[in-house]
Design a protein around this motif. Structure first.
Motif, short mmCIF file in Angstrom:
data_model
loop_
_atom_site.label_atom_id
_atom_site.label_comp_id
_atom_site.label_asym_id
_atom_site.label_seq_id
_atom_site.Cartn_x
_atom_site.Cartn_y
_atom_site.Cartn_z
N VAL A 39 37.81 -8.35 26.39
CA VAL A 39 38.22 -7.15 27.12
C VAL A 39 39.11 -6.34 26.19
CG1 VAL A 39 39.29 -6.24 29.21
CG2 VAL A 39 38.17 -8.48 29.26
N THR A 40 38.77 -5.09 26.00
CA THR A 40 39.52 -4.24 25.08
C THR A 40 40.56 -3.40 25.82
OG1 THR A 40 37.82 -2.52 25.23
CG2 THR A 40 37.63 -4.11 23.43
N ALA A 41 41.49 -2.86 25.07
CA ALA A 41 42.53 -2.01 25.65
C ALA A 41 41.89 -0.84 26.38
CB ALA A 41 43.46 -1.51 24.55
N GLY A 42 42.33 -0.61 27.62
CA GLY A 42 41.82 0.50 28.41
C GLY A 42 40.52 0.22 29.13
N GLU A 43 40.02 -1.02 29.04
CA GLU A 43 38.75 -1.34 29.71
C GLU A 43 39.01 -1.84 31.13
OE1 GLU A 43 34.50 -3.50 28.64
OE2 GLU A 43 36.31 -4.20 27.65
N PHE A 44 38.13 -1.47 32.04
CA PHE A 44 38.23 -1.84 33.46
C PHE A 44 37.05 -2.76 33.78
CE2 PHE A 44 40.05 -0.18 37.61
CZ PHE A 44 39.36 -1.03 38.44
N ILE A 45 37.36 -4.04 34.05
CA ILE A 45 36.35 -5.04 34.37
C ILE A 45 36.48 -5.43 35.83
CG2 ILE A 45 35.42 -7.33 33.85
CD1 ILE A 45 35.23 -5.50 31.47
N ALA A 46 35.40 -5.28 36.60
CA ALA A 46 35.37 -5.76 37.99
C ALA A 46 34.82 -7.18 38.00
CB ALA A 46 34.51 -4.86 38.85
N LEU A 174 47.95 -5.99 29.89
CA LEU A 174 46.88 -6.50 30.74
C LEU A 174 47.35 -6.50 32.18
CD1 LEU A 174 44.15 -7.99 31.19
CD2 LEU A 174 45.36 -10.13 30.72
N LEU A 175 46.51 -5.94 33.06
CA LEU A 175 46.82 -5.90 34.49
C LEU A 175 45.76 -6.71 35.22
CD1 LEU A 175 48.83 -4.62 36.49
CD2 LEU A 175 47.24 -2.69 36.72
N LEU A 176 46.20 -7.78 35.89
CA LEU A 176 45.32 -8.65 36.66
C LEU A 176 45.48 -8.32 38.14
CD1 LEU A 176 46.09 -12.03 34.84
CD2 LEU A 176 44.26 -10.39 34.34
N VAL A 192 44.98 3.26 45.91
CA VAL A 192 45.41 2.14 45.08
C VAL A 192 44.49 1.98 43.86
CG1 VAL A 192 45.56 -0.39 45.03
CG2 VAL A 192 46.60 0.89 46.91
N ALA A 193 43.17 2.09 44.08
CA ALA A 193 42.23 1.98 42.97
C ALA A 193 42.49 3.09 41.94
CB ALA A 193 40.79 2.05 43.48
N GLY A 194 42.77 4.29 42.42
CA GLY A 194 43.05 5.40 41.52
C GLY A 194 44.32 5.20 40.71
N LEU A 195 45.34 4.61 41.31
CA LEU A 195 46.59 4.35 40.60
C LEU A 195 46.38 3.32 39.49
CD1 LEU A 195 49.12 4.25 43.58
CD2 LEU A 195 48.99 5.99 41.79
N ILE A 196 45.57 2.30 39.78
CA ILE A 196 45.29 1.29 38.76
C ILE A 196 44.48 1.91 37.62
CG2 ILE A 196 44.03 -0.86 38.33
CD1 ILE A 196 44.91 -1.69 41.20
N ASP A 197 43.53 2.77 37.97
CA ASP A 197 42.78 3.47 36.94
C ASP A 197 43.68 4.36 36.09
OD1 ASP A 197 40.26 4.55 35.68
OD2 ASP A 197 41.03 6.38 36.61
N GLN A 198 44.63 5.01 36.74
CA GLN A 198 45.56 5.88 36.02
C GLN A 198 46.31 5.09 34.96
OE1 GLN A 198 48.09 8.73 38.33
NE2 GLN A 198 49.79 7.60 37.42
N ARG A 199 46.72 3.88 35.28
CA ARG A 199 47.44 3.04 34.31
C ARG A 199 46.53 2.64 33.15
NH1 ARG A 199 52.41 1.16 32.23
NH2 ARG A 199 51.73 -0.37 30.69
N ARG A 200 45.29 2.27 33.44
CA ARG A 200 44.43 1.81 32.34
C ARG A 200 44.13 2.95 31.38
NH1 ARG A 200 38.67 1.85 32.46
NH2 ARG A 200 38.01 3.60 33.73
N ARG A 201 44.22 4.19 31.83
CA ARG A 201 43.98 5.33 30.94
C ARG A 201 45.04 5.40 29.85
NH1 ARG A 201 40.66 9.64 33.28
NH2 ARG A 201 39.69 8.83 35.17
N GLY A 203 45.87 2.75 28.26
CA GLY A 203 45.52 1.68 27.33
C GLY A 203 45.66 0.28 27.87
N THR A 204 46.11 0.11 29.11
CA THR A 204 46.22 -1.22 29.70
C THR A 204 44.85 -1.68 30.16
OG1 THR A 204 48.50 -0.88 30.43
CG2 THR A 204 47.24 -2.55 31.59
N ALA A 205 44.44 -2.89 29.75
CA ALA A 205 43.18 -3.47 30.20
C ALA A 205 43.34 -3.97 31.63
CB ALA A 205 42.77 -4.62 29.28
N VAL A 206 42.28 -3.88 32.42
CA VAL A 206 42.32 -4.27 33.83
C VAL A 206 41.19 -5.25 34.14
CG1 VAL A 206 42.05 -3.46 36.22
CG2 VAL A 206 43.36 -2.09 34.57
N LEU A 207 41.55 -6.40 34.74
CA LEU A 207 40.59 -7.30 35.37
C LEU A 207 40.85 -7.23 36.87
CD1 LEU A 207 40.12 -8.45 32.47
CD2 LEU A 207 39.76 -10.67 33.58
#
Length: 281
Positions: A39-46, A174-176, A192-201, A203-207
């Motif tokens: 998982v790379t920086a800024g990537e959003f994995i569901a 990394l945000l889990l 809530v989903a939009g706020l998490i997406d805002q953070r990953r923009r 550079g924080t990776a999200v699982l």
């Protein structure tokens, strides 16, 4: 569908998570094996799949709470270990005691001080640094007005915003997220989903573990779908097909798109709270 990669450039991004040959088993029960995931920086994995297939266990491995049965796992270039302040954790939404006197900023401050699952305190944080970290985290989720509100009287959406702020208090790479939309109404789920997406923009990776992929469809780069020790990794369009899910479930599964939403129908689906025919996940 316009995927997250259309708006968040991942080219040249650093690896934040690296799982190689990962296996997790409890006795004879294998949750997953030979799992290779970077998982790379800024990537959003569901992370999708029925109950009991190891979605939350994957988060526990990354938090250093569960050891792998085989293989290796690195976070931010280091072997995983409990107590990393480079990892933020957003739990399932649950209500709290309405009589609880804890305020919004108090809950966020627990993230700075390390009183949450698997995360170490901000070392030698002085009072000014702690206050700045709390204020900054609340600002990221547009919740400054909740700083002095008792958490017991917050709405579900407000409380989950503050929990996200708590997860961001140590500026994680990394945000889990473990079912963070559970029990939220559709409007708050989108917020809530939009706020998490805002953070990953930034550079924080999200699982993002979820039973409902549709609210995060605009943000998802890839899907990890787990079923009974089997898994698939790919884009939503690659994984969310009748052929792929039928192979994973070893049953006849039909996937259709209705109004831009995925609907999955099959007799062997056992996702919590869903019937045989449902909007996925």
């Amino acid at each position: 569908m316009a995927g997250a990669a259309d708006v968040v450039s991942l080219a040249g991004a650093a690896d934040v998570v690296s799982l190689t040959g990962a296996r997790l088993a409890f006795g004879d029960r294998v949750l997953w094996d030979h799992l290779d995931l970077t998982v790379t920086a800024g990537e959003f994995i569901a992370v999708l799949g029925p109950n009991g297939t190891g979605k939350t266990s994957l988060l526990k491995v990354l938090l250093g709470q569960l050891p792998l049965s085989a293989g290796t796992v690195d976070v931010d270039g280091e072997p995983v270990a409990a107590g990393s302040n480079r990892i933020g954790y957003v739990p399932q939404h649950r209500g709290v005691d309405r009589g609880l006197a804890l305020r919004g900023r108090d809950l966020v401050e627990l993230g700075v001080d390390g009183h949450r699952w698997g995360v170490a305190p901000m070392r030698r944080a002085d009072r000014a640094a702690r206050r700045a970290a709390v204020d900054g985290a609340l600002a990221q989720v547009h919740a400054q007005e909740l700083a002095h509100v008792p958490v017991g009287v917050m709405s579900g959406g407000e409380l989950q915003r503050v929990r996200i702020a708590q997860a961001l208090a140590t500026d994680p790479v990394l945000l889990l997220c473990d079912e963070p939309l559970l029990n939220l109404d559709p409007g708050n789920a989108r917020l809530v989903a939009g706020l998490i997406d805002q953070r990953r923009r930034s550079g924080t990776a999200v699982l993002f573990v979820t039973h409902e992929v549709n609210p995060v469809l605009p943000y998802v780069d890839r899907v990890l779908y787990l079923v009974d020790g089997r898994f698939r990794i790919g884009t939503v369009a690659d994984v969310m097909t009748s052929e792929t899910l039928s192979e994973l479930y070893r049953a006849d599964i039909q996937v259709v798109q209705v109004g831009g939403r995925y609907v999955v129908v099959g007799e062997h689906l056992d996702h919590s709270g869903h019937t045989h025919g449902h909007t996925h996940e």
